[in-house]
Design a protein around this motif. Structure first.
Motif, PDB file in Angstrom:
ATOM      1  N   ALA A 153       0.754  -1.214   0.184  1.00  0.00           N
ATOM      2  CA  ALA A 153       0.173  -0.122  -0.059  1.00  0.00           C
ATOM      3  C   ALA A 153       0.721   1.315  -0.014  1.00  0.00           C
ATOM      4  O   ALA A 153       0.657   2.217  -0.557  1.00  0.00           O
ATOM      5  CB  ALA A 153      -1.152  -0.145   1.160  1.00  0.00           C
ATOM      6  N   ARG A 154       1.887   1.389   0.812  1.00  0.00           N
ATOM      7  CA  ARG A 154       2.829   2.403   0.863  1.00  0.00           C
ATOM      8  C   ARG A 154       3.567   2.730  -0.612  1.00  0.00           C
ATOM      9  O   ARG A 154       3.573   3.784  -1.134  1.00  0.00           O
ATOM     10  CB  ARG A 154       3.901   1.965   1.943  1.00  0.00           C
ATOM     11  CG  ARG A 154       4.985   3.356   2.077  1.00  0.00           C
ATOM     12  CD  ARG A 154       5.550   3.134   3.385  1.00  0.00           C
ATOM     13  NE  ARG A 154       6.217   1.628   3.411  1.00  0.00           N
ATOM     14  CZ  ARG A 154       7.452   1.339   2.989  1.00  0.00           C
ATOM     15  NH1 ARG A 154       8.067   1.794   2.011  1.00  0.00           N
ATOM     16  NH2 ARG A 154       7.794   0.060   2.946  1.00  0.00           N
ATOM     17  N   ARG A 155       3.804   1.537  -1.065  1.00  0.00           N
ATOM     18  CA  ARG A 155       4.555   1.668  -2.457  1.00  0.00           C
ATOM     19  C   ARG A 155       3.610   2.139  -3.547  1.00  0.00           C
ATOM     20  O   ARG A 155       4.027   2.988  -4.348  1.00  0.00           O
ATOM     21  CB  ARG A 155       5.045   0.303  -2.771  1.00  0.00           C
ATOM     22  CG  ARG A 155       6.366  -0.128  -2.284  1.00  0.00           C
ATOM     23  CD  ARG A 155       7.210  -1.126  -3.040  1.00  0.00           C
ATOM     24  NE  ARG A 155       6.451  -2.495  -2.885  1.00  0.00           N
ATOM     25  CZ  ARG A 155       6.371  -3.428  -2.281  1.00  0.00           C
ATOM     26  NH1 ARG A 155       7.214  -3.532  -1.142  1.00  0.00           N
ATOM     27  NH2 ARG A 155       5.817  -4.451  -2.256  1.00  0.00           N
ATOM     28  N   LYS A 156       2.479   1.589  -3.284  1.00  0.00           N
ATOM     29  CA  LYS A 156       1.228   2.309  -4.349  1.00  0.00           C
ATOM     30  C   LYS A 156       0.913   3.807  -4.212  1.00  0.00           C
ATOM     31  O   LYS A 156       0.892   4.324  -5.158  1.00  0.00           O
ATOM     32  CB  LYS A 156       0.023   1.359  -3.925  1.00  0.00           C
ATOM     33  CG  LYS A 156      -0.780   1.575  -4.987  1.00  0.00           C
ATOM     34  CD  LYS A 156      -2.089   0.429  -4.938  1.00  0.00           C
ATOM     35  CE  LYS A 156      -3.056   0.333  -6.053  1.00  0.00           C
ATOM     36  NZ  LYS A 156      -4.113  -0.365  -5.730  1.00  0.00           N
ATOM     37  N   GLY A 157       0.855   4.081  -2.852  1.00  0.00           N
ATOM     38  CA  GLY A 157       0.886   5.450  -2.639  1.00  0.00           C
ATOM     39  C   GLY A 157       1.927   6.354  -3.255  1.00  0.00           C
ATOM     40  O   GLY A 157       1.671   7.354  -3.796  1.00  0.00           O
ATOM     41  N   ILE A 158       3.117   5.751  -2.983  1.00  0.00           N
ATOM     42  CA  ILE A 158       4.279   6.760  -3.609  1.00  0.00           C
ATOM     43  C   ILE A 158       4.344   6.707  -5.005  1.00  0.00           C
ATOM     44  O   ILE A 158       4.485   7.513  -5.681  1.00  0.00           O
ATOM     45  CB  ILE A 158       5.624   6.004  -3.066  1.00  0.00           C
ATOM     46  CG1 ILE A 158       6.020   6.334  -1.529  1.00  0.00           C
ATOM     47  CG2 ILE A 158       6.774   6.589  -3.769  1.00  0.00           C
ATOM     48  CD1 ILE A 158       7.014   5.398  -1.007  1.00  0.00           C
ATOM     49  N   ARG A 159       3.909   5.375  -5.734  1.00  0.00           N
ATOM     50  CA  ARG A 159       4.023   5.566  -7.060  1.00  0.00           C
ATOM     51  C   ARG A 159       2.914   6.527  -7.551  1.00  0.00           C
ATOM     52  O   ARG A 159       3.197   6.998  -8.769  1.00  0.00           O
ATOM     53  CB  ARG A 159       3.467   3.911  -7.497  1.00  0.00           C
ATOM     54  CG  ARG A 159       3.588   3.824  -8.894  1.00  0.00           C
ATOM     55  CD  ARG A 159       3.469   2.201  -9.031  1.00  0.00           C
ATOM     56  NE  ARG A 159       3.584   1.939 -10.683  1.00  0.00           N
ATOM     57  CZ  ARG A 159       2.710   2.033 -11.559  1.00  0.00           C
ATOM     58  NH1 ARG A 159       1.406   1.934 -11.145  1.00  0.00           N
ATOM     59  NH2 ARG A 159       2.734   1.587 -12.667  1.00  0.00           N
ATOM     60  N   GLU A 160       1.733   6.331  -7.011  1.00  0.00           N
ATOM     61  CA  GLU A 160       0.560   7.428  -7.321  1.00  0.00           C
ATOM     62  C   GLU A 160       1.058   8.868  -7.497  1.00  0.00           C
ATOM     63  O   GLU A 160       1.047   9.673  -8.531  1.00  0.00           O
ATOM     64  CB  GLU A 160      -0.490   7.232  -6.627  1.00  0.00           C
ATOM     65  CG  GLU A 160      -1.424   6.012  -7.238  1.00  0.00           C
ATOM     66  CD  GLU A 160      -2.777   5.602  -6.074  1.00  0.00           C
ATOM     67  OE1 GLU A 160      -2.818   6.623  -5.207  1.00  0.00           O
ATOM     68  OE2 GLU A 160      -3.411   4.870  -6.260  1.00  0.00           O
ATOM     69  N   LYS A 161       1.763   9.177  -6.386  1.00  0.00           N
ATOM     70  CA  LYS A 161       2.336  10.448  -6.170  1.00  0.00           C
ATOM     71  C   LYS A 161       3.359  10.627  -7.349  1.00  0.00           C
ATOM     72  O   LYS A 161       3.623  11.894  -7.949  1.00  0.00           O
ATOM     73  CB  LYS A 161       2.986  10.861  -4.954  1.00  0.00           C
ATOM     74  CG  LYS A 161       1.975  10.818  -3.696  1.00  0.00           C
ATOM     75  CD  LYS A 161       2.692  11.020  -2.614  1.00  0.00           C
ATOM     76  CE  LYS A 161       1.704  10.995  -1.456  1.00  0.00           C
ATOM     77  NZ  LYS A 161       2.490  11.390   0.073  1.00  0.00           N
ATOM     78  N   MET A 162       4.420   9.852  -7.647  1.00  0.00           N
ATOM     79  CA  MET A 162       5.372   9.927  -8.541  1.00  0.00           C
ATOM     80  C   MET A 162       4.779  10.053  -9.969  1.00  0.00           C
ATOM     81  O   MET A 162       5.505  10.939 -10.779  1.00  0.00           O
ATOM     82  CB  MET A 162       6.421   8.857  -8.481  1.00  0.00           C
ATOM     83  CG  MET A 162       6.955   8.746  -7.233  1.00  0.00           C
ATOM     84  SD  MET A 162       8.251  10.061  -6.807  1.00  0.00           S
ATOM     85  CE  MET A 162       9.612   9.348  -7.537  1.00  0.00           C
TER      86      MET A 162
END
Length: 196
Positions: A153-162
């Motif tokens: 979930a953390r990686r997904k959030g970072i990916r969406e922001k990036m």
């Protein structure tokens, strides 16, 4: 005399050649699979359906699986019947005691009962230990799964922001710079922790 010797040598060489030729012929025939098939045998061999059939394989696997389950079920039933019914040896001992058996028989019977009880207790203990191990493993795997889900979930959030873009299609640099700053701070903390 020499003529006879030459003829004899020639005959001998011819016999050798013939035997070698016969051996080669036999070897070739066996290598090629015999003398050949008759027309009927050839036609029947062609008509046999020996092709790969997944449906038959699946059916066979299912049959084997069911047979295995039936065998286990019968084994369990047999074990339950043995536990519920006293064994023939125990019935024999009881009948001896009823007819006025010796004290030794009584002691033997008590020992057998004690051993049966101890076996039952041992079985229960091992069963409880196995159950406890299983529960611990389950908890461990559940915890691992939760950690994996959090990280995902953390990686997904970072990916969406990036991957966010402006109206014109340019990447939003704010999140990228924040990410770079976090990684730099993390690496300096690790370096400071390793040095001290």
């Amino acid at each position: 005399m020499e003529k006879n010797d030459r003829e004899c040598n020639n005959n001998h060489e011819e016999k050798k050649k013939r035997t070698i030729m016969m051996k080669n012929k036999k070897r070739n025939i066996s290598r090629l699979g015999g003398r050949g098939l008759s027309l009927d045998v050839f036609a029947n061999a062609k008509s046999n359906n020996s092709r790969y059939n997944p449906a038959l394989i699946k059916k066979q696997r299912e049959f084997n699986k069911n047979a295995k389950h039936v065998q286990k079920f019968k084994k369990l039933l047999k074990q339950q019947n043995q536990q519920n019914e006293p064994s023939v040896a125990q019935r024999h001992i009881e009948s001896l005691n009823e007819t006025g058996g010796d004290k030794d028989n009584n002691e033997r019977r008590k020992r057998k009962k004690d051993s049966a009880f101890s076996l039952e207790e041992l079985y229960k203990k091992t069963h409880e230990e196995k159950e406890k191990e299983r529960m611990e493993k389950e908890a461990f795997f559940k915890e691992k799964k939760e950690q994996r889900e959090k990280a995902e979930a953390r990686r997904k959030g970072i990916r969406e922001k990036m991957l966010k873009k402006t109206r014109k299609g340019q990447p939003v640099m704010k999140y990228r710079i924040e990410h770079l700053l976090e990684t730099i701070q993390g690496s300096t903390k690790n370096a400071a922790g390793n040095n001290s």
